[in-house]
Scaffold this motif. Structure first.
Motif, mmCIF file in Angstrom:
data_model
loop_
_atom_site.group_PDB
_atom_site.id
_atom_site.type_symbol
_atom_site.label_atom_id
_atom_site.label_comp_id
_atom_site.label_asym_id
_atom_site.label_seq_id
_atom_site.Cartn_x
_atom_site.Cartn_y
_atom_site.Cartn_z
ATOM 1 N N ILE A 125 28.594 33.008 27.302
ATOM 2 C CA ILE A 125 29.495 34.096 27.697
ATOM 3 C C ILE A 125 30.575 33.559 28.626
ATOM 4 O O ILE A 125 30.285 32.848 29.590
ATOM 5 N N ASN A 126 31.802 33.932 28.342
ATOM 6 C CA ASN A 126 32.905 33.612 29.256
ATOM 7 C C ASN A 126 32.909 34.648 30.378
ATOM 8 O O ASN A 126 33.160 35.832 30.146
ATOM 9 N N ARG A 127 32.607 34.205 31.603
ATOM 10 C CA ARG A 127 32.505 35.138 32.730
ATOM 11 C C ARG A 127 33.838 35.403 33.406
ATOM 12 O O ARG A 127 33.911 36.219 34.328
ATOM 13 N N ASP A 128 34.896 34.744 32.954
ATOM 14 C CA ASP A 128 36.225 34.935 33.538
ATOM 15 C C ASP A 128 36.947 36.060 32.795
ATOM 16 O O ASP A 128 37.379 35.902 31.653
ATOM 17 N N ARG A 129 37.047 37.206 33.447
ATOM 18 C CA ARG A 129 37.662 38.372 32.800
ATOM 19 C C ARG A 129 39.101 38.113 32.351
ATOM 20 O O ARG A 129 39.554 38.656 31.344
ATOM 21 N N SER A 130 39.817 37.281 33.098
ATOM 22 C CA SER A 130 41.235 37.063 32.805
ATOM 23 C C SER A 130 41.469 36.197 31.577
ATOM 24 O O SER A 130 42.536 36.260 30.966
ATOM 25 N N SER A 131 40.487 35.391 31.176
ATOM 26 C CA SER A 131 40.710 34.468 30.070
ATOM 27 C C SER A 131 39.838 34.741 28.844
ATOM 28 O O SER A 131 40.090 34.190 27.778
ATOM 29 N N ARG A 132 38.826 35.584 28.964
ATOM 30 C CA ARG A 132 37.935 35.762 27.819
ATOM 31 C C ARG A 132 38.580 36.628 26.744
ATOM 32 O O ARG A 132 39.353 37.547 27.025
ATOM 33 N N GLU A 133 38.224 36.315 25.510
ATOM 34 C CA GLU A 133 38.775 37.019 24.362
ATOM 35 C C GLU A 133 37.786 38.010 23.765
ATOM 36 O O GLU A 133 38.191 38.931 23.049
ATOM 37 N N GLU A 134 36.482 37.813 24.036
ATOM 38 C CA GLU A 134 35.466 38.707 23.496
ATOM 39 C C GLU A 134 34.690 39.367 24.622
ATOM 40 O O GLU A 134 34.400 38.742 25.645
ATOM 41 N N ASP A 135 34.364 40.636 24.417
ATOM 42 C CA ASP A 135 33.544 41.352 25.383
ATOM 43 C C ASP A 135 32.124 40.787 25.362
ATOM 44 O O ASP A 135 31.539 40.624 24.274
ATOM 45 N N PRO A 136 31.545 40.454 26.529
ATOM 46 C CA PRO A 136 30.194 39.881 26.553
ATOM 47 C C PRO A 136 29.135 40.743 25.852
ATOM 48 O O PRO A 136 28.229 40.210 25.212
ATOM 49 N N ILE A 137 29.249 42.067 25.972
ATOM 50 C CA ILE A 137 28.271 42.944 25.311
ATOM 51 C C ILE A 137 28.367 42.795 23.793
ATOM 52 O O ILE A 137 27.344 42.775 23.095
ATOM 53 N N THR A 138 29.586 42.651 23.278
ATOM 54 C CA THR A 138 29.774 42.446 21.840
ATOM 55 C C THR A 138 29.132 41.147 21.398
ATOM 56 O O THR A 138 28.452 41.090 20.362
ATOM 57 N N VAL A 139 29.313 40.093 22.183
ATOM 58 C CA VAL A 139 28.723 38.789 21.849
ATOM 59 C C VAL A 139 27.194 38.891 21.821
ATOM 60 O O VAL A 139 26.538 38.369 20.917
ATOM 61 N N MET A 140 26.621 39.582 22.807
ATOM 62 C CA MET A 140 25.165 39.702 22.873
ATOM 63 C C MET A 140 24.614 40.593 21.766
ATOM 64 O O MET A 140 23.561 40.293 21.180
ATOM 65 N N THR A 141 25.299 41.689 21.458
ATOM 66 C CA THR A 141 24.808 42.557 20.384
ATOM 67 C C THR A 141 24.913 41.865 19.029
ATOM 68 O O THR A 141 24.061 42.078 18.155
ATOM 69 N N GLU A 142 25.899 41.004 18.852
ATOM 70 C CA GLU A 142 25.988 40.239 17.609
ATOM 71 C C GLU A 142 24.790 39.298 17.472
ATOM 72 O O GLU A 142 24.260 39.111 16.372
ATOM 73 N N ALA A 143 24.374 38.713 18.608
ATOM 74 C CA ALA A 143 23.184 37.852 18.586
ATOM 75 C C ALA A 143 21.940 38.668 18.250
ATOM 76 O O ALA A 143 21.083 38.227 17.469
ATOM 77 N N LEU A 144 21.839 39.867 18.808
ATOM 78 C CA LEU A 144 20.715 40.748 18.481
ATOM 79 C C LEU A 144 20.742 41.143 17.013
ATOM 80 O O LEU A 144 19.709 41.157 16.337
ATOM 81 N N ASP A 145 21.924 41.449 16.506
ATOM 82 C CA ASP A 145 22.047 41.843 15.105
ATOM 83 C C ASP A 145 21.696 40.690 14.162
ATOM 84 O O ASP A 145 21.327 40.915 13.004
ATOM 85 N N GLY A 146 21.801 39.462 14.667
ATOM 86 C CA GLY A 146 21.410 38.302 13.886
ATOM 87 C C GLY A 146 19.907 38.056 13.905
ATOM 88 O O GLY A 146 19.431 37.098 13.287
ATOM 89 N N GLY A 147 19.166 38.905 14.630
ATOM 90 C CA GLY A 147 17.712 38.797 14.654
ATOM 91 C C GLY A 147 17.138 38.100 15.865
ATOM 92 O O GLY A 147 15.913 37.967 15.982
ATOM 93 N N SER A 148 17.983 37.659 16.792
ATOM 94 C CA SER A 148 17.492 36.933 17.957
ATOM 95 C C SER A 148 16.983 37.871 19.038
ATOM 96 O O SER A 148 17.442 39.013 19.157
ATOM 97 N N SER A 149 16.022 37.383 19.820
ATOM 98 C CA SER A 149 15.697 37.992 21.105
ATOM 99 C C SER A 149 16.538 37.293 22.163
ATOM 100 O O SER A 149 17.056 36.192 21.934
ATOM 101 N N LEU A 150 16.679 37.924 23.333
ATOM 102 C CA LEU A 150 17.545 37.375 24.372
ATOM 103 C C LEU A 150 16.819 37.259 25.703
ATOM 104 O O LEU A 150 15.896 38.023 25.986
ATOM 105 N N ILE A 151 17.257 36.307 26.513
ATOM 106 C CA ILE A 151 16.869 36.200 27.923
ATOM 107 C C ILE A 151 18.123 36.447 28.738
ATOM 108 O O ILE A 151 19.121 35.725 28.582
ATOM 109 N N ILE A 152 18.103 37.474 29.601
ATOM 110 C CA ILE A 152 19.282 37.761 30.417
ATOM 111 C C ILE A 152 18.873 37.923 31.878
ATOM 112 O O ILE A 152 17.713 38.146 32.200
ATOM 113 N N PHE A 153 19.872 37.838 32.742
ATOM 114 C CA PHE A 153 19.660 37.960 34.185
ATOM 115 C C PHE A 153 20.566 39.077 34.704
ATOM 116 O O PHE A 153 21.764 38.863 34.914
ATOM 117 N N PRO A 154 20.012 40.283 34.890
ATOM 118 C CA PRO A 154 20.852 41.447 35.226
ATOM 119 C C PRO A 154 21.520 41.368 36.592
ATOM 120 O O PRO A 154 22.455 42.127 36.847
#
Length: 219
Positions: free
Chosen positions: A91-120
């Motif tokens: 995930i690109n954590r720099d709001r000013s330079s990122r092109e994709e929303d982090p939630i979109t990137v993570m949901t795409e990984a979920l839609d691909g069948g993966s489980s995730l490890i995250i740090f809230p």
């Protein structure tokens, strides 16, 4: 390249177990290949490695840590470990330079069948507080994919094994505790949900480990 990545993964697992004697303790859920989001406390760069290490082999292969691309793409070696060894969702954590929303990137990984490890908490907790305030990402993931189990996960002792500023790990026994899954309830607000998730983490950190706990098998 795939063979080399698997060789490095095995070496990391063996090293992590030797240094920490890490155990996975399943308090409120059993090891399962069903899709999950493991949300954990964050005090060290090695946090997701311990979670990843204690998962049984088939679960490990389907589980991807979510990590900052600014750290893991700094060098070719880090990029190889992040992308090829851990198959991390970067995930690109720099709001000013990122092109994709982090939630979109993570949901795409979920839609691909993966489980995730995250740090809230969003960043490493170097304070004396048990937890930093949770960011909204966990809520948005729960909202976007309500059928995915959310498993609170508490890592004990790793911050002592790898204290900030130290290059050489200090051998200590660590545990990774997995609690009962939570879900976003109908009509539950962001504030209510995040308070529930934080409470699940705090309870998990403070629980005594009794005989009813199930120690996870690692492969």
């Amino acid at each position: 390249m795939r063979f080399l990545a698997e060789l490095v993964a095995t070496a990391i697992i063996v090293f992590a177990r030797l240094i920490t004697a890490v155990r996975g303790i399943w308090q409120g859920a059993e090891p399962s290949e069903r899709q999950r989001i493991y949300f954990a406390n964050h005090a060290s760069h090695g946090d997701f490695i311990l979670i990843w290490t204690v998962l049984p082999d088939r679960m490990r292969r389907a589980t991807r840590p979510v990590a900052g691309s600014d750290y893991w793409l700094k060098s070719r070696l880090r990029a190889f470990i992040g992308r090829d060894v851990f198959n991390a969702v970067l995930i690109n954590r720099d709001r000013s330079s990122r092109e994709e929303d982090p939630i979109t990137v993570m949901t795409e990984a979920l839609d691909g069948g993966s489980s995730l490890i995250i740090f809230p908490e969003g960043t490493r907790n170097t304070t004396d507080e048990l937890l930093l305030p949770f960011k909204a990402g966990l809520y948005h993931l729960a909202q976007a994919r309500p059928d995915v189990e959310l498993v609170p996960t508490w890592i004990e002792n790793l911050n002592r094994v790898m204290p900030k500023g130290e290059l050489v790990p200090i051998p200590l026994i660590c545990t990774v505790n997995f609690g009962a899954p939570i879900r976003l309830a109908e009509g539950e607000s962001k504030e209510e949900f995040l308070a529930k998730a934080e409470s699940a983490m705090r309870n998990l950190a403070g629980e005594e480990q009794g005989e009813e706990q199930i120690e996870g098998q690692v492969a």
